[in-house]
Design a protein around this motif. Structure first.
Motif, mmCIF file in Angstrom:
data_model
loop_
_atom_site.group_PDB
_atom_site.id
_atom_site.type_symbol
_atom_site.label_atom_id
_atom_site.label_comp_id
_atom_site.label_asym_id
_atom_site.label_seq_id
_atom_site.Cartn_x
_atom_site.Cartn_y
_atom_site.Cartn_z
ATOM 1 N N CYS A 128 0.854 -1.197 0.000
ATOM 2 C CA CYS A 128 0.000 0.000 0.000
ATOM 3 C C CYS A 128 0.890 1.248 0.000
ATOM 4 N N ALA A 130 0.195 4.120 0.914
ATOM 5 C CA ALA A 130 -0.029 5.006 2.063
ATOM 6 C C ALA A 130 0.547 4.445 3.362
ATOM 7 N N CYS A 131 0.341 3.121 3.604
ATOM 8 C CA CYS A 131 0.736 2.586 4.913
ATOM 9 C C CYS A 131 1.793 1.479 4.831
ATOM 10 N N ARG A 133 1.366 -1.686 4.024
ATOM 11 C CA ARG A 133 0.885 -3.071 4.173
ATOM 12 C C ARG A 133 0.945 -3.781 2.817
ATOM 13 N N CYS A 152 -4.451 -0.274 0.225
ATOM 14 C CA CYS A 152 -5.124 -1.348 0.965
ATOM 15 C C CYS A 152 -6.547 -0.891 1.301
ATOM 16 N N CYS A 155 -6.841 2.137 3.645
ATOM 17 C CA CYS A 155 -6.388 3.460 3.180
ATOM 18 C C CYS A 155 -7.198 4.008 2.001
HETATM 19 ZN ZN LIG Z 1 -2.783 1.159 3.487
#
Ligand SMILES: [Zn+2]
Length: 219
Positions: A128, A130-131, A133, A152, A155
């Protein structure tokens, strides 16, 4: 009769050939020597030697467009006077591959992936954006055009510029970026080529702020 011959003598219809004529051909590989001028004046070209011509230009329209597309990506992704040796070499390899009848869709995607990697804009495809994962490339995956990669489920909500991309397209882009010369060749299934072109066209449009002119001609 001699006087008649004199009056009939004409100026040459064409100007004499420039020293560089024939060398300065579109998409040709040329070795040049030039004198750099101040920022508001054109540089002065003093030598130009043709190393290799782009032959596809005379043979097949689709390959000619692919060559133009390589040039457009170089122009859009780099600044004038900013050298990118690896990107230059990738462009050179791509034009040669187009000339040598390499598969078109795969050759174009490999160059796009190489160019994005070189300028630091390769989208996140396995994690992901953004994060961080892991995101599995199954069925369909949310892809943030502005965020720059897959998202994900946690997000995705509330983000703008998110499209649903097939896992097969995500996987094809990821493989194109990782593939090495001499390794297992990249194969793009005909069924995903249309979606792949749409996704890449959309991604580059977000990246440079407008749609690329040649991309719609690259099928
Ligand atoms: Zn994410």
């Amino acid at each position: 009769m001699a006087s008649a011959r004199v009056t009939c003598r004409k100026r040459p219809a064409r100007r004499p050939k420039s020293a560089f004529e024939g060398a300065l051909d579109l998409l040709a590989l040329i070795r040049i020597v030039f004198l750099r001028k101040s920022s508001d004046a054109l540089d002065l070209l003093t030598e130009a030697r043709l190393e290799r011509r782009f032959r596809s230009a005379q043979r097949e329209l689709a390959r000619l467009y692919a060559g133009y597309y390589v040039a457009e990506l170089l122009a859009e992704l780099t600044e004038p006077g900013d050298p990118h040796r690896e990107l230059f070499l990738a462009a050179e390899r791509t034009l040669l591959a187009l000339d040598q009848e390499a598969p078109l869709a795969e050759t174009v995607l490999r160059f796009e992936a190489a160019a994005l990697t070189q300028v630091g804009h390769m989208p996140a495809l396995a994690q992901c954006v953004a994060c961080g994962r892991p995101v599995e490339a199954v069925d369909r995956v949310p892809f943030g055009m502005t965020a720059g990669g897959v998202l994900c489920d946690q997000c995705r909500p509330g983000r703008r510029g998110v499209v649903s991309v097939s896992g097969a397209v995500v996987e094809a882009i990821r493989r194109a970026a990782e593939i090495e010369d001499g390794g297992q060749p990249l194969v793009i299934e005909p069924a995903i080529r249309g979606e792949l072109r749409a996704v890449m066209g959309n991604y580059f449009a977000h990246l440079v702020g407008h749609r690329l002119r040649i991309s719609e001609h690259v099928r």
